[in-house]
Design a protein around this motif. Structure first.
Motif, mmCIF file in Angstrom:
data_model
loop_
_atom_site.group_PDB
_atom_site.id
_atom_site.type_symbol
_atom_site.label_atom_id
_atom_site.label_comp_id
_atom_site.label_asym_id
_atom_site.label_seq_id
_atom_site.Cartn_x
_atom_site.Cartn_y
_atom_site.Cartn_z
ATOM 1 N N GLU A 64 -16.899 -2.876 12.135
ATOM 2 C CA GLU A 64 -15.645 -3.881 13.930
ATOM 3 C C GLU A 64 -14.478 -4.287 14.032
ATOM 4 O OE1 GLU A 64 -19.091 -4.910 14.016
ATOM 5 O OE2 GLU A 64 -19.427 -3.242 14.044
ATOM 6 N N SER A 65 -14.588 -5.676 12.644
ATOM 7 C CA SER A 65 -14.531 -6.307 12.409
ATOM 8 C C SER A 65 -13.091 -5.935 11.342
ATOM 9 C CB SER A 65 -15.022 -8.130 11.860
ATOM 10 O OG SER A 65 -15.648 -7.586 10.499
ATOM 11 N N GLY A 66 -12.587 -5.363 10.961
ATOM 12 C CA GLY A 66 -11.653 -4.387 9.851
ATOM 13 C C GLY A 66 -10.607 -4.367 10.620
ATOM 14 N N ILE A 67 -9.328 -4.691 9.985
ATOM 15 C CA ILE A 67 -8.717 -4.818 10.618
ATOM 16 C C ILE A 67 -7.458 -3.522 9.112
ATOM 17 C CG2 ILE A 67 -5.892 -5.279 11.164
ATOM 18 C CD1 ILE A 67 -7.685 -8.244 12.031
ATOM 19 N N ALA A 68 -7.008 -2.479 10.257
ATOM 20 C CA ALA A 68 -6.835 -1.778 9.021
ATOM 21 C C ALA A 68 -5.393 -1.936 8.827
ATOM 22 C CB ALA A 68 -6.288 -0.568 9.778
ATOM 23 N N ILE A 69 -5.453 -1.313 7.247
ATOM 24 C CA ILE A 69 -3.791 -1.449 6.906
ATOM 25 C C ILE A 69 -3.135 -0.338 6.164
ATOM 26 C CG2 ILE A 69 -2.461 -2.664 4.832
ATOM 27 C CD1 ILE A 69 -3.668 -5.157 6.148
ATOM 28 N N LEU A 70 -2.302 0.231 6.989
ATOM 29 C CA LEU A 70 -2.476 1.584 5.809
ATOM 30 C C LEU A 70 -0.961 1.639 5.589
ATOM 31 C CD1 LEU A 70 -1.930 3.104 10.282
ATOM 32 C CD2 LEU A 70 -3.479 3.197 8.414
ATOM 33 N N LEU A 81 1.205 -0.941 0.087
ATOM 34 C CA LEU A 81 -0.359 -0.401 -0.084
ATOM 35 C C LEU A 81 0.706 1.319 -0.117
ATOM 36 C CD1 LEU A 81 -2.766 1.288 -0.341
ATOM 37 C CD2 LEU A 81 -2.233 1.238 2.720
ATOM 38 N N LEU A 82 0.518 1.828 -0.869
ATOM 39 C CA LEU A 82 1.804 3.358 -0.748
ATOM 40 C C LEU A 82 0.604 4.513 -0.759
ATOM 41 C CD1 LEU A 82 2.227 2.943 -5.141
ATOM 42 C CD2 LEU A 82 4.051 2.583 -2.431
ATOM 43 N N SER A 83 -0.289 4.458 -0.752
ATOM 44 C CA SER A 83 -1.180 5.440 -0.085
ATOM 45 C C SER A 83 -3.063 5.326 0.011
ATOM 46 C CB SER A 83 -1.282 6.841 -1.029
ATOM 47 O OG SER A 83 -1.746 6.196 -2.648
ATOM 48 N N GLY A 84 -3.378 6.124 0.957
ATOM 49 C CA GLY A 84 -5.120 5.696 0.889
ATOM 50 C C GLY A 84 -4.840 4.991 2.300
ATOM 51 N N ARG A 85 -5.556 3.781 2.174
ATOM 52 C CA ARG A 85 -6.133 3.083 3.429
ATOM 53 C C ARG A 85 -6.801 1.345 3.140
ATOM 54 N NH1 ARG A 85 -10.125 2.976 8.046
ATOM 55 N NH2 ARG A 85 -10.541 5.368 6.970
ATOM 56 N N LEU A 86 -6.584 0.418 3.681
ATOM 57 C CA LEU A 86 -6.838 -0.759 2.816
ATOM 58 C C LEU A 86 -7.462 -1.383 4.570
ATOM 59 C CD1 LEU A 86 -4.533 -2.528 1.395
ATOM 60 C CD2 LEU A 86 -6.145 -0.967 0.056
ATOM 61 N N ALA A 87 -8.325 -2.409 4.909
ATOM 62 C CA ALA A 87 -8.580 -2.856 5.725
ATOM 63 C C ALA A 87 -8.463 -5.321 5.519
ATOM 64 C CB ALA A 87 -9.979 -2.281 5.913
ATOM 65 N N THR A 88 -8.079 -5.631 6.520
ATOM 66 C CA THR A 88 -8.965 -6.814 5.996
ATOM 67 C C THR A 88 -9.709 -6.857 6.496
ATOM 68 O OG1 THR A 88 -7.363 -7.480 7.751
ATOM 69 C CG2 THR A 88 -6.062 -7.318 5.047
ATOM 70 N N TYR A 89 -10.468 -8.118 5.963
ATOM 71 C CA TYR A 89 -11.796 -8.759 7.051
ATOM 72 C C TYR A 89 -11.676 -10.259 7.162
ATOM 73 C CZ TYR A 89 -14.033 -3.882 6.480
ATOM 74 O OH TYR A 89 -13.835 -2.493 6.524
ATOM 75 N N LEU A 90 -11.400 -10.653 8.926
ATOM 76 C CA LEU A 90 -10.982 -12.169 8.558
ATOM 77 C C LEU A 90 -12.339 -12.654 8.198
ATOM 78 C CD1 LEU A 90 -9.068 -12.084 11.898
ATOM 79 C CD2 LEU A 90 -8.436 -11.996 9.682
ATOM 80 N N ASP A 91 -13.994 -12.004 8.489
ATOM 81 C CA ASP A 91 -14.698 -13.376 8.428
ATOM 82 C C ASP A 91 -15.462 -12.982 6.892
ATOM 83 O OD1 ASP A 91 -15.641 -10.123 9.091
ATOM 84 O OD2 ASP A 91 -17.003 -11.117 10.853
ATOM 85 N N GLY A 92 -14.436 -11.783 6.428
ATOM 86 C CA GLY A 92 -15.718 -11.588 5.012
ATOM 87 C C GLY A 92 -16.328 -11.141 5.026
ATOM 88 N N MET A 93 -16.797 -10.641 6.027
ATOM 89 C CA MET A 93 -17.999 -9.276 5.958
ATOM 90 C C MET A 93 -17.168 -7.936 6.667
ATOM 91 S SD MET A 93 -20.742 -11.249 5.851
ATOM 92 C CE MET A 93 -21.801 -10.979 7.158
ATOM 93 N N THR A 94 -17.985 -6.770 5.020
ATOM 94 C CA THR A 94 -16.936 -5.743 5.811
ATOM 95 C C THR A 94 -17.986 -4.961 6.873
ATOM 96 O OG1 THR A 94 -18.842 -4.916 4.580
ATOM 97 C CG2 THR A 94 -16.139 -5.390 3.639
ATOM 98 N N SER A 95 -18.148 -5.600 7.805
ATOM 99 C CA SER A 95 -18.755 -5.004 10.010
ATOM 100 C C SER A 95 -17.645 -3.791 9.898
ATOM 101 C CB SER A 95 -19.146 -5.283 10.570
ATOM 102 O OG SER A 95 -18.199 -6.773 10.395
#
Lengths: 118, 545
Positions: free
Chosen positions: B217-223, B201-215
């Protein structure tokens, strides 16, 4: 994630005082250590070596505190030298503002000791 | 202009301690590269120092507000930091720039702030508007376009994967890697998908969702500077987590030939990759643990609520005839709480062999606070009924106890009375409760009530006692407003007519009280249908056979 600013000192047998600062010398950080720094610099027997190698940030407020400390040391007939990591941001800022011209600045502690003792 | 971050400070060195952490966090979120953030960090401290030394009392009266945002124009980026204060008018840009310090003796270190401000910014602006000083600091940089990966890497050369490595070697290795721009919401990797590339990731923000759902609370931020896809790229298995762009993001795609052959051979990269994976593993473990802990806490809470409900039930008379051993009186209560713990209460007990005390009440609100207030009332009213003969004195005593220190301004309605069983004389008083009904063969009528304040909100409230004689065979039916105000899905209320209708369907004088209460409850449920009860429904019936 506030980086705390801290100050510590050690007196050597030869009447030298080593003061080390760490963290941020910004407004809040300088405020936290200013009184103790002034006291340590004025009450040292002879010279003071101020170690800034663990300082990560310095602003004009921090520089002012360094200059005031060096002045008060000189008024009491002693010297003050700075130890700053060679290629650090701190060194760059102190050079840009000309602090290195009025307070001797060294990259290693032994040289600073010698300059203050001499 | 896109999203902006804002911070409010008071003019004191201690308060300023939060400025830099805020800037780093907000700047990182806005995708400002580390070098530009460091410049802004310096500028912010100098601007605040100026306010502290030149702002005067005005600066201390209103908060100092710092705003940060990023302007985009093609690949050009500009971070704008605005700081406004209500201090005396002061344009730091007009101050004289200090000459470089000459000798220690004449150095006063003034004017250095402006020098550092100039040195750390691309443009400075000052204006006075609405009684405020507004200083604007602009710092610019180039966001690398899709063509030049090496250029983007400048901003992330200290990213975890490349820490301690030779930037030039990395840049050469990545020179022909494609850079992708992902719109907000784009799914970069999906569970089950085959993947052999690593994305940085160069810029912006990603999130990983372990349970496959984009709720959320469950996202883990990738910076920026972090990578995704290493796990599937390493073990060759399908992608396990969903990776989404939380905002417009740029990623550099490292296909296997570049990742394994060019990058992993650079000294330090393999070790960094390992520690990155370890860190990722730790973070996901923490997320799993946190979820587990929250679930346990919730279960625990449910258990406690169930215990509270049982405790509350045990405080009130049990279902069924209350005095089966006596043939001179019939009494029975029924209750259906709206939520698991409710705020209705009723009670009936003998204060002497012939005198029966009855009461019914409704506490404001629902849930635990109402249940606690209700529990207090149950205790207090039992004591009061044992120590006085006058129903109004019972209510006055109760009100005095409840209104003292009633910070939450809770209140209750309360009807109470003493029934002399042999004569049928009922002396009663009322604090804001509905009229009980008198149900007899002649029909159903309301018991006339004395006026009386709700119990609890005001100290010193006065209540009155009235008397009535209840004939044999006449039922005194007390109820709470949950009964008459229950609604059906058309929004109509069960109402007093509904209640009376239910009562009239039974032979009033002879039917067992239990069947009377059952009939009311049955009619009520038939009326409300699928609509859950909004309020507790409580009934208390007393009759001299």
């Amino acid at each position: 994630m506030t980086v705390s600013t801290s100050i510590a000192f050690r007196d050597t047998g030869e009447g030298l005082r080593h003061v080390s600062l760490s963290g941020r010398l910004d407004i809040a950080g300088t405020e936290a250590i200013a009184a103790e720094l002034a006291t340590l610099c004025t009450t040292a027997q002879r010279g003071v070596v101020l170690d800034l190698t663990a300082v990560s940030f310095i602003s004009s407020i921090g520089i002012r505190a360094l200059v005031t400390s060096a002045k008060s040391r000189e008024q009491r007939g002693g010297k003050l030298a700075l130890v700053v990591a060679g290629d650090s941001n701190i060194a760059r800022i102190l050079e840009t503002t000309g602090v290195d011209l009025i307070i001797p600045m060294f990259a290693n502690a032994a040289e600073a000791d010698a300059a203050v003792a001499g | 202009m896109t999203a902006h971050a804002e911070l409010s400070l008071t003019a004191s060195p201690e308060s300023f301690g939060s400025a830099s952490p805020w800037l780093m966090q907000a700047g990182g979120d806005l995708g400002i590269p580390p070098a530009q953030l460091e410049s802004l960090d310096h500028c912010l401290d100098e601007v605040l120092a100026n306010i502290l030394s030149h702002g005067g009392p005005g600066a201390r009266q209103a908060p100092i507000v710092a705003r940060l945002y990023v302007c985009r124009d093609g690949t050009r980026r500009e971070a704008v930091l605005e700081v406004s204060d209500a201090g005396s008018p002061f344009d730091p840009l007009q101050a004289t720039l200090a000459p470089k310090l000459a000798t220690l003796a004449d150095a006063d270190a003034g004017g250095l702030g402006l020098m550092l401000l100039r040195g750390n910014s691309d443009e400075l602006g000052y204006r006075r508007c609405d009684g405020c000083n507004q200083l604007t600091v602009r710092v610019r940089w180039q966001e690398s376009g899709a063509t030049s990966a090496a250029q983007c890497l400048r901003g992330i050369s200290d990213s975890a994967l490349f820490r301690g490595t030779d930037a030039a070697v990395i840049a050469a290795a990545l020179s022909d890697s494609p850079v992708l721009t992902l719109a907000a919401g784009t799914r970069l990797l999906e569970p089950g998908q085959a993947n052999d590339s690593v994305y940085l990731l160069l810029s912006g923000r990603l999130a990983t969702y372990l349970d496959g759902m984009t709720s959320p609370e469950s996202g883990i931020a990738i910076l920026p500077g972090e990578s995704v896809g290493e796990m599937s790229a390493i073990d060759g298995k399908a992608v396990s987590a969903l990776v989404c762009a939380e905002e417009e993001s740029q990623v550099i795609k490292l296909p296997p030939e570049i990742f394994w052959e060019r990058l992993n051979t650079v000294p330090g990269v393999a070790r960094n990759l390992l520690s990155l994976l370890t860190e990722r593993m730790r973070r996901s473990n923490e997320a799993v643990l946190r979820t587990q802990r929250e679930r346990l806490e919730l279960e625990h809470l449910h258990e406690e609520l169930e215990i509270a409900r049982q405790l509350q039930n045990s405080m009130l008379p049990q279902p069924g005839p209350l005095f089966p051993e006596r043939c001179d009186i019939e009494a029975e209560g029924a209750m259906a709480p709206a939520s698991s713990v409710g705020g209705d209460l009723f009670d009936a007990f003998f204060v002497s062999p012939q005198r029966l005390f009855v009461c019914i009440g409704d506490v404001s609100g629902h849930g635990i606070p109402a249940a606690l207030f209700m529990a207090r009332i149950v205790g207090l009213i039992r004591i009061a009924a044992m120590t006085t003969d006058e129903p109004h004195a019972v209510l006055e005593h109760l009100n005095a106890q409840l209104s003292a220190g009633n910070e939450a301004s809770m209140f209750a309605t309360m009807f109470c009375g003493f029934l002399d069983v042999p004569s049928g004389r009922l002396s009663y008083s009322n604090g804001g409760h509905w009229s009980p009904l008198l149900v007899s063969a002649a029909g159903t009528r309301e018991l006339p009530l004395p006026k009386g304040m709700l119990i609890g909100p005001i100290s010193g409230a006065r209540y009155r006692t009235l008397e009535v004689e209840i004939e044999r065979g006449t039922t005194l039916l007390c109820y709470t407003d949950g009964v008459t105000e229950a609604r059906n899905d058309a929004g109509d209320e069960f109402s007093m007519e509904g209640l009376i209708g239910a009562l009239d369907s039974l032979p009033a004088t002879s039917a067992p009280l239990g069947s009377v209460l059952d009939a009311v409850r049955r009619e009520l449920l038939r009326f409300s249908g699928p609509v859950p009860l909004a309020d507790d429904c409580t009934l208390l019936a007393v009759r001299r056979p």
